[in-house]
Write a protein that holds these residues in place. Sequence first.
Motif, PDB file in Angstrom:
ATOM      1  N   TRP A  85      36.451  33.020  40.543  1.00 59.39           N
ATOM      2  CA  TRP A  85      35.363  32.222  39.960  1.00 59.39           C
ATOM      3  C   TRP A  85      35.152  32.678  38.533  1.00 59.39           C
ATOM      4  O   TRP A  85      35.063  33.881  38.263  1.00 59.39           O
ATOM      5  CB  TRP A  85      34.105  32.400  40.796  1.00 59.39           C
ATOM      6  CG  TRP A  85      32.992  31.433  40.561  1.00 59.39           C
ATOM      7  CD1 TRP A  85      33.039  30.076  40.669  1.00 59.39           C
ATOM      8  CD2 TRP A  85      31.630  31.757  40.225  1.00 59.39           C
ATOM      9  NE1 TRP A  85      31.799  29.533  40.423  1.00 59.39           N
ATOM     10  CE2 TRP A  85      30.905  30.543  40.149  1.00 59.39           C
ATOM     11  CE3 TRP A  85      30.960  32.944  39.998  1.00 59.39           C
ATOM     12  CZ2 TRP A  85      29.562  30.488  39.845  1.00 59.39           C
ATOM     13  CZ3 TRP A  85      29.604  32.897  39.695  1.00 59.39           C
ATOM     14  CH2 TRP A  85      28.921  31.683  39.611  1.00 59.39           C
ATOM     15  N   HIS A  86      35.130  31.741  37.592  1.00 61.66           N
ATOM     16  CA  HIS A  86      34.977  32.058  36.170  1.00 61.66           C
ATOM     17  C   HIS A  86      35.976  33.118  35.710  1.00 61.66           C
ATOM     18  O   HIS A  86      35.631  34.077  35.025  1.00 61.66           O
ATOM     19  CB  HIS A  86      33.549  32.495  35.873  1.00 61.66           C
ATOM     20  CG  HIS A  86      32.555  31.377  35.950  1.00 61.66           C
ATOM     21  ND1 HIS A  86      32.438  30.408  34.983  1.00 61.66           N
ATOM     22  CD2 HIS A  86      31.649  31.065  36.912  1.00 61.66           C
ATOM     23  CE1 HIS A  86      31.486  29.546  35.332  1.00 61.66           C
ATOM     24  NE2 HIS A  86      31.008  29.912  36.493  1.00 61.66           N
ATOM     25  N   GLY A  87      37.217  32.940  36.154  1.00 58.21           N
ATOM     26  CA  GLY A  87      38.305  33.746  35.619  1.00 58.21           C
ATOM     27  C   GLY A  87      38.497  35.115  36.203  1.00 58.21           C
ATOM     28  O   GLY A  87      39.327  35.887  35.688  1.00 58.21           O
ATOM     29  N   ARG A  88      37.795  35.462  37.285  1.00 58.51           N
ATOM     30  CA  ARG A  88      37.985  36.785  37.886  1.00 58.51           C
ATOM     31  C   ARG A  88      37.695  36.720  39.383  1.00 58.51           C
ATOM     32  O   ARG A  88      37.025  35.801  39.861  1.00 58.51           O
ATOM     33  CB  ARG A  88      37.061  37.814  37.231  1.00 58.51           C
ATOM     34  CG  ARG A  88      35.576  37.512  37.414  1.00 58.51           C
ATOM     35  CD  ARG A  88      34.724  38.778  37.315  1.00 58.51           C
ATOM     36  NE  ARG A  88      35.018  39.692  38.418  1.00 58.51           N
ATOM     37  CZ  ARG A  88      34.347  40.822  38.635  1.00 58.51           C
ATOM     38  NH1 ARG A  88      33.362  41.183  37.831  1.00 58.51           N
ATOM     39  NH2 ARG A  88      34.654  41.597  39.653  1.00 58.51           N
ATOM     40  N   PRO A  89      38.201  37.702  40.164  1.00 56.80           N
ATOM     41  CA  PRO A  89      37.837  37.757  41.586  1.00 56.80           C
ATOM     42  C   PRO A  89      36.333  37.894  41.736  1.00 56.80           C
ATOM     43  O   PRO A  89      35.694  38.680  41.043  1.00 56.80           O
ATOM     44  CB  PRO A  89      38.569  39.012  42.085  1.00 56.80           C
ATOM     45  CG  PRO A  89      39.687  39.222  41.123  1.00 56.80           C
ATOM     46  CD  PRO A  89      39.180  38.749  39.790  1.00 56.80           C
ATOM     47  N   HIS A  90      35.765  37.108  42.630  1.00 60.60           N
ATOM     48  CA  HIS A  90      34.312  37.123  42.797  1.00 60.60           C
ATOM     49  C   HIS A  90      33.866  38.474  43.374  1.00 60.60           C
ATOM     50  O   HIS A  90      34.449  38.961  44.355  1.00 60.60           O
ATOM     51  CB  HIS A  90      33.871  35.992  43.722  1.00 60.60           C
ATOM     52  CG  HIS A  90      32.423  35.669  43.610  1.00 60.60           C
ATOM     53  ND1 HIS A  90      31.442  36.522  44.065  1.00 60.60           N
ATOM     54  CD2 HIS A  90      31.770  34.592  43.087  1.00 60.60           C
ATOM     55  CE1 HIS A  90      30.252  35.996  43.841  1.00 60.60           C
ATOM     56  NE2 HIS A  90      30.415  34.825  43.230  1.00 60.60           N
ATOM     57  N   PRO A  91      32.831  39.108  42.810  1.00 61.53           N
ATOM     58  CA  PRO A  91      32.412  40.431  43.301  1.00 61.53           C
ATOM     59  C   PRO A  91      31.756  40.415  44.674  1.00 61.53           C
ATOM     60  O   PRO A  91      31.455  41.482  45.218  1.00 61.53           O
ATOM     61  CB  PRO A  91      31.411  40.902  42.221  1.00 61.53           C
ATOM     62  CG  PRO A  91      30.998  39.686  41.491  1.00 61.53           C
ATOM     63  CD  PRO A  91      32.141  38.730  41.563  1.00 61.53           C
ATOM     64  N   LEU A  92      31.527  39.246  45.268  1.00 58.96           N
ATOM     65  CA  LEU A  92      31.049  39.189  46.645  1.00 58.96           C
ATOM     66  C   LEU A  92      32.186  38.971  47.640  1.00 58.96           C
ATOM     67  O   LEU A  92      31.944  38.810  48.838  1.00 58.96           O
ATOM     68  CB  LEU A  92      29.998  38.081  46.803  1.00 58.96           C
ATOM     69  CG  LEU A  92      28.690  38.294  46.049  1.00 58.96           C
ATOM     70  CD1 LEU A  92      27.733  37.132  46.289  1.00 58.96           C
ATOM     71  CD2 LEU A  92      28.032  39.617  46.420  1.00 58.96           C
ATOM     72  N   VAL A  93      33.419  38.980  47.144  1.00 58.31           N
ATOM     73  CA  VAL A  93      34.581  38.957  48.034  1.00 58.31           C
ATOM     74  C   VAL A  93      35.017  40.406  48.218  1.00 58.31           C
ATOM     75  O   VAL A  93      35.691  40.989  47.368  1.00 58.31           O
ATOM     76  CB  VAL A  93      35.720  38.095  47.452  1.00 58.31           C
ATOM     77  CG1 VAL A  93      36.948  38.151  48.358  1.00 58.31           C
ATOM     78  CG2 VAL A  93      35.256  36.648  47.296  1.00 58.31           C
ATOM     79  N   PHE A  94      34.592  40.997  49.324  1.00 55.64           N
ATOM     80  CA  PHE A  94      34.831  42.410  49.562  1.00 55.64           C
ATOM     81  C   PHE A  94      36.254  42.660  50.033  1.00 55.64           C
ATOM     82  O   PHE A  94      36.995  41.718  50.373  1.00 55.64           O
ATOM     83  CB  PHE A  94      33.833  42.946  50.596  1.00 55.64           C
ATOM     84  CG  PHE A  94      32.390  42.729  50.215  1.00 55.64           C
ATOM     85  CD1 PHE A  94      32.003  42.676  48.881  1.00 55.64           C
ATOM     86  CD2 PHE A  94      31.417  42.572  51.188  1.00 55.64           C
ATOM     87  CE1 PHE A  94      30.683  42.472  48.517  1.00 55.64           C
ATOM     88  CE2 PHE A  94      30.088  42.364  50.842  1.00 55.64           C
ATOM     89  CZ  PHE A  94      29.724  42.309  49.507  1.00 55.64           C
ATOM     90  N   GLU A  95      36.629  43.926  50.084  1.00 59.98           N
ATOM     91  CA  GLU A  95      38.001  44.289  50.463  1.00 59.98           C
ATOM     92  C   GLU A  95      38.354  43.765  51.845  1.00 59.98           C
ATOM     93  O   GLU A  95      39.496  43.379  52.108  1.00 59.98           O
ATOM     94  CB  GLU A  95      38.145  45.817  50.425  1.00 59.98           C
ATOM     95  CG  GLU A  95      39.555  46.303  50.692  1.00 59.98           C
ATOM     96  CD  GLU A  95      39.675  47.813  50.592  1.00 59.98           C
ATOM     97  OE1 GLU A  95      40.750  48.350  50.945  1.00 59.98           O
ATOM     98  OE2 GLU A  95      38.699  48.467  50.158  1.00 59.98           O
ATOM     99  N   GLU A  96      37.364  43.726  52.748  1.00 57.61           N
ATOM    100  CA  GLU A  96      37.630  43.289  54.131  1.00 57.61           C
ATOM    101  C   GLU A  96      37.533  41.780  54.300  1.00 57.61           C
ATOM    102  O   GLU A  96      37.653  41.267  55.414  1.00 57.61           O
ATOM    103  CB  GLU A  96      36.603  43.949  55.069  1.00 57.61           C
ATOM    104  CG  GLU A  96      36.480  45.451  54.938  1.00 57.61           C
ATOM    105  CD  GLU A  96      35.450  45.867  53.882  1.00 57.61           C
ATOM    106  OE1 GLU A  96      35.038  44.999  53.072  1.00 57.61           O
ATOM    107  OE2 GLU A  96      35.079  47.052  53.853  1.00 57.61           O
ATOM    108  N   ALA A  97      37.287  41.046  53.221  1.00 60.25           N
ATOM    109  CA  ALA A  97      37.056  39.599  53.326  1.00 60.25           C
ATOM    110  C   ALA A  97      38.269  38.875  53.886  1.00 60.25           C
ATOM    111  O   ALA A  97      39.420  39.282  53.678  1.00 60.25           O
ATOM    112  CB  ALA A  97      36.690  39.032  51.961  1.00 60.25           C
ATOM    113  N   ALA A  98      37.995  37.782  54.586  1.00 64.68           N
ATOM    114  CA  ALA A  98      39.049  36.932  55.154  1.00 64.68           C
ATOM    115  C   ALA A  98      38.967  35.548  54.524  1.00 64.68           C
ATOM    116  O   ALA A  98      37.906  35.121  54.059  1.00 64.68           O
ATOM    117  CB  ALA A  98      38.865  36.825  56.665  1.00 64.68           C
ATOM    118  N   PRO A  99      40.085  34.811  54.499  1.00 58.91           N
ATOM    119  CA  PRO A  99      40.039  33.442  53.959  1.00 58.91           C
ATOM    120  C   PRO A  99      39.102  32.561  54.768  1.00 58.91           C
ATOM    121  O   PRO A  99      39.064  32.631  55.998  1.00 58.91           O
ATOM    122  CB  PRO A  99      41.498  32.971  54.093  1.00 58.91           C
ATOM    123  CG  PRO A  99      42.311  34.212  54.221  1.00 58.91           C
ATOM    124  CD  PRO A  99      41.432  35.207  54.923  1.00 58.91           C
TER     125      PRO A  99
END
Length: 390
Positions: free
Chosen positions: A137-151
């Motif tokens: 989002w806006h050119g970078r990985p979103h900081p609310l997508v944590f390491e354990e996040a799933a699609p």
Amino acid sequence: MTRAASDIELAIFTRLSEADADWQQLKDAGRGNPYQSLDWLRAWTETLGRQFKVEPVLVAWRRQGRTQVILPLGLEHTAGIKALAFLGHQHGNQNTGIWDRAFYDSVDASEMSMLLRKVCADVGADLLKLENVPATWHGRPHPLVFEEAAPSPSPIFTRRLGNDFDALFRDTHSKSSRKNLLRKERHLQAAGNFRIAKAAQPREIENGLSTFLEQRELRARESGVPNAFATPAARSFLARQLGLDDTMPASLDLWYLETGGAIRATYLCAEQGDTIYAYSNSIAHDDMLPNSPGLVLIKEIIARACADERLQVLDLGLGDERYKTSWAEPAPLADSLLAVTAKGALKLKIVTTALKAKTMIRNSDILWPAVKRLRKWKAGLSKPDNQKSN
């Protein structure tokens, strides 16, 4: 509730009005989306939020007195488990939070994960459930997508618009599909009194909303897909978003295609910043259906967006529909889930398994069409005999 450490202050509110000053700081200069604007969430909380019995939990993180991020969350109660999720996620297409631009560009996911664990502990949540967050989002990985996040099970569909609609139409549609769509548009025009417009007057908006709701309900009966706008609370929510309630400004526009004396298709859209968000649509299941009034309507909406210098991005929202894939590209979303208590860990296993199964089905060329056929078959069985086709 407020917690301060050195120059950092974490504030947690249970009423939207308490966070109004923080929202106003980020309204114009920050980054967000219409589904998490203050007006949108006020309308949802006072209607559908009461139906779902969600308790607002509004998180504001400030640094040196300046708001850095607002996370509009809600506490949901299910079978003795308290889950903290995005407020209004049941009726939005994506969830981002509202961010100060510089803070968004610099903060990392581990920092946000630690913050939200503290919030969960403060409000007694067993599980953090952040769904449908843009992976990028806006050119970078979103900081609310944590390491354990799933699609997430479904992506959203977006594209840059440009100001040349004819070029966009050629780039996204083959010559034969362009000719076919224009032929259908001529057939709709031939029915008489053809019009594509954005509803402006209250009576026009009310008529369009009633048509939208009727067409959505018929679609649900025909397809077996649940209607997210079937309740009185949902109607009240949409009426407020369309400006039919004097207590708040409109967040949505209602576009419609009319021909032959009736509205044949509608589309609810929002505009924020440089983006037009296509939120939800409907079509009439009548003699004009073979002429694809919904496709003709979205084509015209996109054409007018291209002519508007303010609008540079098209967002067609969730759902892998054929018309979306013809106009835009999929942008993946992610689900960040964190267990905070033992009960939350047990619930997390159940939720994770369900999301994995849903994602697998949605992305299967065999299983997803089979699910659609099964829904239609079940819908046909549930019809009264006098409504079933011979």
